[in-house]
Design a protein around this motif. Structure first.
Motif, PDB file in Angstrom:
ATOM      1  N   THR A 224       0.807  -1.217   0.000  1.00 11.91           N
ATOM      2  CA  THR A 224       0.000   0.000   0.000  1.00 11.91           C
ATOM      3  C   THR A 224       0.839   1.266   0.000  1.00 11.91           C
ATOM      4  OG1 THR A 224      -0.130   0.119   2.425  1.00 11.91           O
ATOM      5  CG2 THR A 224      -1.834  -1.177   1.282  1.00 11.91           C
ATOM      6  N   GLY A 225       2.016   1.221   0.635  1.00 14.05           N
ATOM      7  CA  GLY A 225       2.835   2.417   0.748  1.00 14.05           C
ATOM      8  C   GLY A 225       2.258   3.452   1.679  1.00 14.05           C
ATOM      9  N   ASN A 226       1.312   3.034   2.518  1.00 13.04           N
ATOM     10  CA  ASN A 226       0.630   3.980   3.405  1.00 13.04           C
ATOM     11  C   ASN A 226       0.432   3.324   4.763  1.00 13.04           C
ATOM     12  OD1 ASN A 226      -2.046   5.066   4.650  1.00 13.04           O
ATOM     13  ND2 ASN A 226      -1.426   6.653   3.198  1.00 13.04           N
ATOM     14  N   TRP A 227       0.952   3.963   5.828  1.00 13.08           N
ATOM     15  CA  TRP A 227       0.930   3.313   7.142  1.00 13.08           C
ATOM     16  C   TRP A 227      -0.477   3.107   7.666  1.00 13.08           C
ATOM     17  CZ3 TRP A 227      -1.319   5.706  11.299  1.00 13.08           C
ATOM     18  CH2 TRP A 227      -1.512   7.094  11.209  1.00 13.08           C
ATOM     19  N   SER A 228      -1.383   4.057   7.432  1.00 12.63           N
ATOM     20  CA  SER A 228      -2.741   3.908   7.955  1.00 12.63           C
ATOM     21  C   SER A 228      -3.485   2.787   7.237  1.00 12.63           C
ATOM     22  CB  SER A 228      -3.512   5.224   7.843  1.00 12.63           C
ATOM     23  OG  SER A 228      -3.643   5.622   6.488  1.00 12.63           O
ATOM     24  N   GLU A 229      -3.289   2.687   5.920  1.00 16.65           N
ATOM     25  CA  GLU A 229      -3.918   1.607   5.174  1.00 16.65           C
ATOM     26  C   GLU A 229      -3.318   0.265   5.570  1.00 16.65           C
ATOM     27  OE1 GLU A 229      -3.741   2.439   1.027  1.00 16.65           O
ATOM     28  OE2 GLU A 229      -5.193   4.082   1.133  1.00 16.65           O
ATOM     29  N   ALA A 230      -2.015   0.261   5.860  1.00 11.53           N
ATOM     30  CA  ALA A 230      -1.369  -0.975   6.297  1.00 11.53           C
ATOM     31  C   ALA A 230      -1.920  -1.430   7.641  1.00 11.53           C
ATOM     32  CB  ALA A 230       0.143  -0.773   6.386  1.00 11.53           C
ATOM     33  N   GLU A 231      -2.124  -0.488   8.542  1.00 15.48           N
ATOM     34  CA  GLU A 231      -2.706  -0.838   9.847  1.00 15.48           C
ATOM     35  C   GLU A 231      -4.118  -1.380   9.684  1.00 15.48           C
ATOM     36  OE1 GLU A 231      -2.473   2.571  12.358  1.00 15.48           O
ATOM     37  OE2 GLU A 231      -0.395   2.182  12.941  1.00 15.48           O
ATOM     38  N   GLU A 232      -4.896  -0.745   8.822  1.00 15.46           N
ATOM     39  CA  GLU A 232      -6.255  -1.209   8.579  1.00 15.46           C
ATOM     40  C   GLU A 232      -6.245  -2.610   7.970  1.00 15.46           C
ATOM     41  OE1 GLU A 232     -10.240   0.030   5.978  1.00 15.46           O
ATOM     42  OE2 GLU A 232      -8.490   1.351   6.054  1.00 15.46           O
ATOM     43  N   ALA A 233      -5.354  -2.810   7.012  1.00 18.18           N
ATOM     44  CA  ALA A 233      -5.262  -4.127   6.377  1.00 18.18           C
ATOM     45  C   ALA A 233      -4.834  -5.184   7.378  1.00 18.18           C
ATOM     46  CB  ALA A 233      -4.270  -4.079   5.212  1.00 18.18           C
TER      47      ALA A 233
END
Length: 205
Positions: free
Chosen positions: A32-41
């Motif tokens: 994702t390249g995005n920490w918030s999206e990674a946390e959600e995933a």
């Protein structure tokens, strides 16, 4: 562990989380390249794992491939706009400043220009090839484990990884010029290492 997970043992599931949460987060971040999206995933991955625990095969080794397979799907759903962001970054005349999360989670990469080239290159890969590259080169899964994670034949993993490496090798000249790396087989290996280094390694941090 597999038997306990299948039986709904909450203590076993907590152990599973403690053992693999970092790897799942890192894998989601690579995609994702995005920490918030990674946390959600990551959160959605373990929620889905709990809900589908009875599908775990009773025999086998580590459950890491199973979790990374779920995470791959969740990361894709959480970040359908990834290619648009990569394209925007590639069009920028100067690389954008490295975000704070990159300093913390990508080994403190301080060469923003190289990072921009890597993002541009990964953006040119087919999603399926990028996922296999992330699983095999960055997460360290072997062909069989990556096949298990994605639910595809081992031969498909091999072909996708080969295609991803060939695609990345074609732009290795850009990295060579940026860092004066030698061309040829050694240059291609070092270029691939540069792509892998862009991703989080589970051992760092």
């Amino acid at each position: 562990m597999r038997a306990r997970i299948r039986a709904g043992d909450r203590a076993a599931f907590a152990d599973l989380y403690d053992e693999h949460a970092r790897a799942v987060y890192n894998h989601a971040l690579r995609l994702t390249g995005n920490w918030s999206e990674a946390e959600e995933a990551m959160s959605e991955t373990f929620l889905a794992a709990w809900r589908t625990r009875e599908t775990v095969e009773p025999e086998g080794g580590s459950l890491k491939p199973w979790l990374l397979g779920i995470a791959t799907h969740k990361a894709h759903n959480a970040n359908r706009g990834l290619r648009r962001r990569l394209a925007f970054l590639a069009r920028s005349p100067e690389p954008r400043p490295v975000e704070d999360f990159a300093d913390e989670t990508a080994g403190r990469i301080d060469d923003a220009r190289r990072l921009a080239v890597v993002h541009e290159a990964l953006g040119r890969l087919r999603r399926q090839d990028r996922e296999v590259f992330a699983l095999c080169v960055s997460a360290g899964l072997d062909y069989q484990q990556a096949a298990e994670a994605l639910g595809i034949p081992v031969g498909t993993v091999r072909s996708r990884l080969s295609r991803a490496r060939a695609r990345l090798a074609r732009i290795s000249g850009q990295l060579d010029r940026a860092k004066a790396e030698p061309r040829g087989p050694r240059g291609e290996k070092e270029s691939e290492a540069a792509f892998a280094a862009m991703f989080l390694q589970e051992e760092t941090g």
